[in-house]
Design an enzyme around this catalytic site. Structure first.
Site, mmCIF file in Angstrom:
data_model
loop_
_atom_site.group_PDB
_atom_site.id
_atom_site.type_symbol
_atom_site.label_atom_id
_atom_site.label_comp_id
_atom_site.label_asym_id
_atom_site.label_seq_id
_atom_site.Cartn_x
_atom_site.Cartn_y
_atom_site.Cartn_z
ATOM 1 N N TYR B 41 48.388 41.045 41.462
ATOM 2 C CA TYR B 41 47.039 41.390 41.923
ATOM 3 C C TYR B 41 46.055 41.591 40.782
ATOM 4 O O TYR B 41 44.847 41.598 40.988
ATOM 5 C CB TYR B 41 47.082 42.635 42.814
ATOM 6 C CG TYR B 41 47.901 43.760 42.244
ATOM 7 C CD1 TYR B 41 49.214 43.940 42.640
ATOM 8 C CD2 TYR B 41 47.369 44.609 41.276
ATOM 9 C CE1 TYR B 41 49.989 44.956 42.104
ATOM 10 C CE2 TYR B 41 48.134 45.628 40.745
ATOM 11 C CZ TYR B 41 49.434 45.804 41.154
ATOM 12 O OH TYR B 41 50.190 46.803 40.609
ATOM 13 N N GLY B 44 43.278 38.584 39.630
ATOM 14 C CA GLY B 44 41.916 38.433 40.153
ATOM 15 C C GLY B 44 41.192 39.751 40.315
ATOM 16 O O GLY B 44 40.081 39.797 40.843
ATOM 17 N N HIS B 45 41.785 40.836 39.882
ATOM 18 C CA HIS B 45 41.159 42.160 40.103
ATOM 19 C C HIS B 45 41.226 42.973 38.814
ATOM 20 O O HIS B 45 42.032 43.876 38.702
ATOM 21 C CB HIS B 45 41.910 42.896 41.219
ATOM 22 C CG HIS B 45 41.201 44.132 41.721
ATOM 23 N ND1 HIS B 45 41.241 45.346 41.073
ATOM 24 C CD2 HIS B 45 40.436 44.330 42.805
ATOM 25 C CE1 HIS B 45 40.547 46.246 41.738
ATOM 26 N NE2 HIS B 45 40.038 45.660 42.800
ATOM 27 N N PHE B 46 40.429 42.686 37.785
ATOM 28 C CA PHE B 46 39.524 41.549 37.777
ATOM 29 C C PHE B 46 39.854 40.712 36.559
ATOM 30 O O PHE B 46 40.472 41.225 35.625
ATOM 31 C CB PHE B 46 38.066 42.055 37.697
ATOM 32 C CG PHE B 46 37.693 42.885 38.915
ATOM 33 C CD1 PHE B 46 37.241 42.267 40.072
ATOM 34 C CD2 PHE B 46 37.803 44.262 38.904
ATOM 35 C CE1 PHE B 46 36.876 43.027 41.190
ATOM 36 C CE2 PHE B 46 37.458 45.024 40.026
ATOM 37 C CZ PHE B 46 36.999 44.409 41.162
ATOM 38 N N LEU B 51 42.371 45.982 36.647
ATOM 39 C CA LEU B 51 42.652 47.365 37.048
ATOM 40 C C LEU B 51 43.291 47.367 38.433
ATOM 41 O O LEU B 51 43.052 46.478 39.237
ATOM 42 C CB LEU B 51 41.397 48.232 36.976
ATOM 43 C CG LEU B 51 40.145 47.817 37.701
ATOM 44 C CD1 LEU B 51 40.106 48.383 39.104
ATOM 45 C CD2 LEU B 51 38.919 48.289 36.920
#
Lengths: 85, 135
Positions: B41, B44-46, B51
């Protein structure tokens, strides 16, 4: 309205965040769950915790809950019977 | 408790508890999650500033909460039924060693209330009350 019943209603409103509701809008005889106030199982847990915190009364199991949560009147009677004053 | 997968049905990439540090059955659990830069995750975050999503911090607490009643759950999942008073004070980054502390705050009719704290090196990152339902 008895003092204890009013405190019970205040506790319900505060604990369940029934914003905009006043004690006199809660019918003494209406069931708390299902058709009456329409509370759910999460509300039941919140009430159990609230009753213990505010009145020092434990609702030990679901059988006791069934009895206590029949109505505000039933809950008030249950608390009056079990509270150590 | 070393056999984490035996006590939770979650699997990679969604098993979010690495170790149980302390455990008092039915009362309190302290678990640990090491955040690595390989977490899917984080891609893309971010992209520029990885984070951990706040919702996953809640998921970590819920998974840690599964160990409170490990004896009676036999490896089945508990389900989130509600989240109250969630506060995200500071983000969790790759490299962080997260301490997941969960305490039982009451139970009735198959619903348990848990109060949880995610912290890192003594700093509180997230606090929340979780309502979970047993299967």
């Amino acid at each position: 309205m008895s003092d204890l019943k009013l405190r019970v209603k205040d506790m319900i409103i505060e604990r369940l965040k029934l914003e905009g509701m006043t004690p006199d809008q809660i019918d003494d005889g209406a069931p708390l769950f299902g058709d009456g106030l329409g509370l759910d199982s999460i509300d039941a847990l919140e009430l159990v915790l609230g009753i213990e915190q505010v009145f020092g009364v434990k609702i030990e199991d679901e059988a006791a809950g069934m009895k206590a949560f029949k109505s505000v009147q039933a809950l008030t009677d249950f608390i009056a019977e079990h509270a150590k004053v | 408790m070393s056999e984490i997968p035996a006590h939770l049905p979650h699997r990679y990439p969604f098993l979010l508890v690495d170790r149980i540090l302390e455990r008092e059955p039915g009362v309190r659990v302290v678990a640990e999650k090491l955040v690595t830069s390989g977490e899917p995750y984080l891609q893309g975050h971010f992209q520029d500033r990885p984070l951990v999503p706040g919702a996953l911090l809640l998921e970590m607490l819920a998974q840690a909460g599964g160990f409170l009643e490990a004896e009676s759950l036999h490896g089945s999942a508990i389900f989130l039924a509600g989240v109250q008073d969630a506060r995200f004070r500071s983000p969790a980054f790759p490299g962080d060693r997260l301490r997941l502390e969960v305490k039982a705050a009451g139970a009735f009719g198959g619903i348990m209330k848990l109060s949880g704290i995610v912290s890192c090196e003594g700093r509180e990152l997230c606090t929340a009350s979780l309502l979970v339902k047993r299967p």
